[in-house]
Design an enzyme around this catalytic site. Structure first.
Site, mmCIF file in Angstrom:
data_model
loop_
_atom_site.group_PDB
_atom_site.id
_atom_site.type_symbol
_atom_site.label_atom_id
_atom_site.label_comp_id
_atom_site.label_asym_id
_atom_site.label_seq_id
_atom_site.Cartn_x
_atom_site.Cartn_y
_atom_site.Cartn_z
ATOM 1 N N TYR A 11 34.147 -20.164 19.882
ATOM 2 C CA TYR A 11 33.005 -20.774 19.194
ATOM 3 C C TYR A 11 33.169 -22.306 19.161
ATOM 4 O O TYR A 11 32.248 -23.061 19.503
ATOM 5 C CB TYR A 11 32.925 -20.196 17.777
ATOM 6 N N THR A 47 24.520 -19.307 4.979
ATOM 7 C CA THR A 47 23.483 -18.656 5.796
ATOM 8 C C THR A 47 23.946 -17.219 6.065
ATOM 9 O O THR A 47 25.103 -16.882 5.803
ATOM 10 C CB THR A 47 23.349 -19.357 7.162
HETATM 11 N N1 LIG Z 1 26.548 -21.342 8.874
HETATM 12 C C1 LIG Z 1 27.507 -22.199 9.138
HETATM 13 O O1 LIG Z 1 28.500 -22.312 8.409
HETATM 14 C C2 LIG Z 1 27.380 -23.099 10.324
HETATM 15 C C3 LIG Z 1 28.106 -24.280 10.337
HETATM 16 C C4 LIG Z 1 27.989 -25.148 11.422
HETATM 17 C C5 LIG Z 1 27.146 -24.857 12.451
HETATM 18 N N2 LIG Z 1 26.439 -23.695 12.415
HETATM 19 C C6 LIG Z 1 25.509 -23.474 13.535
HETATM 20 O O2 LIG Z 1 24.196 -23.585 13.017
HETATM 21 C C7 LIG Z 1 23.297 -22.812 13.800
HETATM 22 C C8 LIG Z 1 22.511 -21.880 12.901
HETATM 23 O O3 LIG Z 1 23.434 -20.991 12.303
HETATM 24 P P1 LIG Z 1 23.156 -20.162 10.978
HETATM 25 O O4 LIG Z 1 24.384 -20.238 10.174
HETATM 26 O O5 LIG Z 1 21.845 -20.541 10.402
HETATM 27 O O6 LIG Z 1 23.116 -18.716 11.634
HETATM 28 P P2 LIG Z 1 22.170 -17.470 11.331
HETATM 29 O O7 LIG Z 1 22.793 -16.319 12.049
HETATM 30 O O8 LIG Z 1 21.963 -17.383 9.898
HETATM 31 O O9 LIG Z 1 20.829 -17.888 12.071
HETATM 32 C C9 LIG Z 1 20.792 -18.029 13.476
HETATM 33 C C10 LIG Z 1 19.430 -17.655 13.993
HETATM 34 O O10 LIG Z 1 19.504 -17.746 15.424
HETATM 35 C C11 LIG Z 1 18.900 -16.596 15.988
HETATM 36 N N3 LIG Z 1 19.495 -16.312 17.293
HETATM 37 C C12 LIG Z 1 20.711 -15.794 17.571
HETATM 38 N N4 LIG Z 1 20.861 -15.634 18.885
HETATM 39 C C13 LIG Z 1 19.720 -16.073 19.465
HETATM 40 C C14 LIG Z 1 19.260 -16.155 20.810
HETATM 41 N N5 LIG Z 1 20.005 -15.709 21.825
HETATM 42 N N6 LIG Z 1 18.031 -16.666 21.050
HETATM 43 C C15 LIG Z 1 17.258 -17.086 20.027
HETATM 44 N N7 LIG Z 1 17.622 -16.998 18.729
HETATM 45 C C16 LIG Z 1 18.843 -16.510 18.460
HETATM 46 C C17 LIG Z 1 19.177 -15.479 14.978
HETATM 47 O O11 LIG Z 1 18.274 -14.401 15.135
HETATM 48 C C18 LIG Z 1 19.029 -16.214 13.659
HETATM 49 O O12 LIG Z 1 17.701 -16.175 13.179
HETATM 50 C C19 LIG Z 1 24.179 -22.097 14.826
HETATM 51 O O13 LIG Z 1 24.165 -22.797 16.039
HETATM 52 C C20 LIG Z 1 25.550 -22.142 14.202
HETATM 53 O O14 LIG Z 1 26.553 -22.056 15.163
HETATM 54 C C21 LIG Z 1 26.532 -22.818 11.389
HETATM 55 C C1 LIG Z 2 31.698 -17.732 13.351
HETATM 56 C C2 LIG Z 2 32.339 -18.944 12.849
HETATM 57 C C3 LIG Z 2 31.452 -19.624 11.875
HETATM 58 C C4 LIG Z 2 31.865 -21.023 11.747
HETATM 59 C C5 LIG Z 2 30.747 -21.764 11.139
HETATM 60 C C6 LIG Z 2 30.913 -23.233 11.247
HETATM 61 O O1 LIG Z 2 30.571 -23.730 12.487
HETATM 62 C C7 LIG Z 2 32.109 -23.724 10.581
HETATM 63 C C8 LIG Z 2 32.721 -24.869 10.589
HETATM 64 C C9 LIG Z 2 33.675 -25.214 9.598
HETATM 65 C C10 LIG Z 2 34.578 -26.125 9.465
HETATM 66 C C11 LIG Z 2 35.586 -26.623 10.345
HETATM 67 C C12 LIG Z 2 36.515 -27.447 9.884
HETATM 68 C C13 LIG Z 2 37.675 -27.979 10.613
HETATM 69 C C14 LIG Z 2 38.679 -28.545 9.932
HETATM 70 C C15 LIG Z 2 39.835 -29.245 10.566
HETATM 71 O O2 LIG Z 2 39.730 -30.603 10.221
HETATM 72 C C16 LIG Z 2 41.211 -28.836 10.127
HETATM 73 O O3 LIG Z 2 41.347 -29.224 8.793
HETATM 74 C C17 LIG Z 2 41.521 -27.422 10.274
HETATM 75 C C18 LIG Z 2 42.998 -27.195 10.053
HETATM 76 C C19 LIG Z 2 43.368 -25.769 9.883
HETATM 77 C C20 LIG Z 2 43.425 -25.252 8.492
HETATM 78 O O4 LIG Z 2 43.450 -26.012 7.529
HETATM 79 O O5 LIG Z 2 43.477 -24.036 8.331
#
Ligand SMILES: NC(=O)c1ccc[n+]([C@@H]2O[C@H](COP(=O)([O-])OP(=O)(O)OC[C@H]3O[C@@H](n4cnc5c(N)ncnc54)[C@H](O)[C@@H]3O)[C@@H](O)[C@H]2O)c1
Ligand SMILES: CCCCC[C@H](O)/C=C/C=C\C=C\C=C\[C@@H](O)[C@@H](O)CCCC(=O)O
Length: 267
Positions: free
Chosen positions: A157, A194
């Protein structure tokens, strides 16, 4: 000079807009009087979100379009439909993404997050470019804090998110972006509340490597969790401030919103 881009009447396409962060982005754009197409693979949630948003913000301002971003045909069709329905496209938010680190699902993570987002980026560049009938505008790619900093729980990821950051970096310096006045920025949130996050927090073992839920919980507690509203405020800031171009916006509960430049020292 006023550098605020008024969102009134602007047309936005938000992928993954049926739920989670994408739904929050769609609502924030509608509150700012933009028109929004939510494109999502999930038809049931997409139709329900469309109906809810239409009731609040007007039938004529919202549309849902079924789209799997891994399908070139479906994705291109959404851009066409949005342009036909709303008369053009000004903003593209490449937000759809998934997690998955198992032998069975890790390649799907690459297909959706990396190939799907690249497809969205290429289509956005085409539809916004003046030479193809566009009018410039703004592209925001949703990566993650994990695309910048190591997250030991989800390396595949994280790698896809690093790829999204670099793809944005390359397009920012492209002639095509400059010629058509297309701004590109990347949003890097840490944890956001989310459905995706809740699956992770509830112990969905397909989202991480190692299978150690105690480590997941400790990591989440250390980083903190944002609301979708907080991340939407960050998106609206990028969109409305026309000086924002070629930037990474990191968003995290404990450290707030921090901008940095996408480009690094030249050689
Ligand atoms: N939630 C977090 O902590 C977090 C943090 C950082 C980044 N993100 C990123 O933010 C974005 C949104 O994530 P979220 O947490 O809202 O997730 P979510 O699963 O709640 O929502 C994602 C949406 O994308 C849609 N989706 C999935 N696959 C798809 C595809 N192939 N085509 C079209 N739509 C598709 C799903 O149906 C859903 O409605 C993602 O790119 C995720 O990686 C999430
Ligand atoms: C399916 C995975 C969902 C992930 C959602 C999203 O994209 C999450 C991101 C979150 C935060 C990332 C933070 C990174 C932190 C680093 O700076 C470092 O502190 C990590 C060190 C390892 C540790 O403390 O365990």
């Amino acid at each position: 000079m006023d550098r605020r881009m008024h969102l009134v009447g602007k047309v936005a396409l938000v992928t993954g807009g049926a739920s989670g962060m994408g739904c929050g982005f769609a609502e924030a754009l509608l509150k700012a009087a933009a028109k929004v197409c939510i494109a999502d693979i999930n038809v049931e949630t997409g139709v329900a979100t469309e109906s809810d948003l239409r009731q609040q913000y007007g039938h004529e301002n919202v549309m849902f379009s079924k789209c799997n971003i891994t399908s070139a045909t479906e994705f291109e069709a959404v851009f066409k439909r949005t342009k036909e329905a709303f008369g053009g496209i000004d903003i593209v938010v490449n937000n759809a993404g998934i997690g998955g680190e198992t032998d069975e699902n890790w390649e799907q993570t690459v297909d959706v997050n990396m190939k799907g987002t690249l497809r969205g980026l290429r289509l956005a560049m085409y539809y916004l470019s003046v030479e193809h009938g566009g009018r410039g505008g703004c592209i925001v790619n949703v990566a993650s804090m994990t695309g910048l900093n190591p997250n030991p729980l989800s390396p595949v990821y994280g790698c896809t998110k690093a790829g999204i950051i670099h793809a944005t970096r390359c397009y920012v310096v492209s002639e095509a972006a400059k010629k058509s006045n297309i701004r590109l920025n990347v949003l890097c949130p840490a944890f956001v509340d989310t459905p995706m996050f809740r699956r992770l927090a509830a112990g969905d073992a397909t989202q991480t490597i190692g299978g150690d839920q105690t480590a997941v919980t400790a990591f989440i507690e250390r980083i903190g969790v944002l609301s979708t509203e907080e991340v939407s405020v960050a998106l609206i800031d990028i969109l409305t401030d026309e000086t924002r171009n070629g930037l990474i916006l990191r968003c995290a509960k404990k450290t707030g919103n921090v901008y940095s430049t996408l480009t690094v020292q030249d050689v």
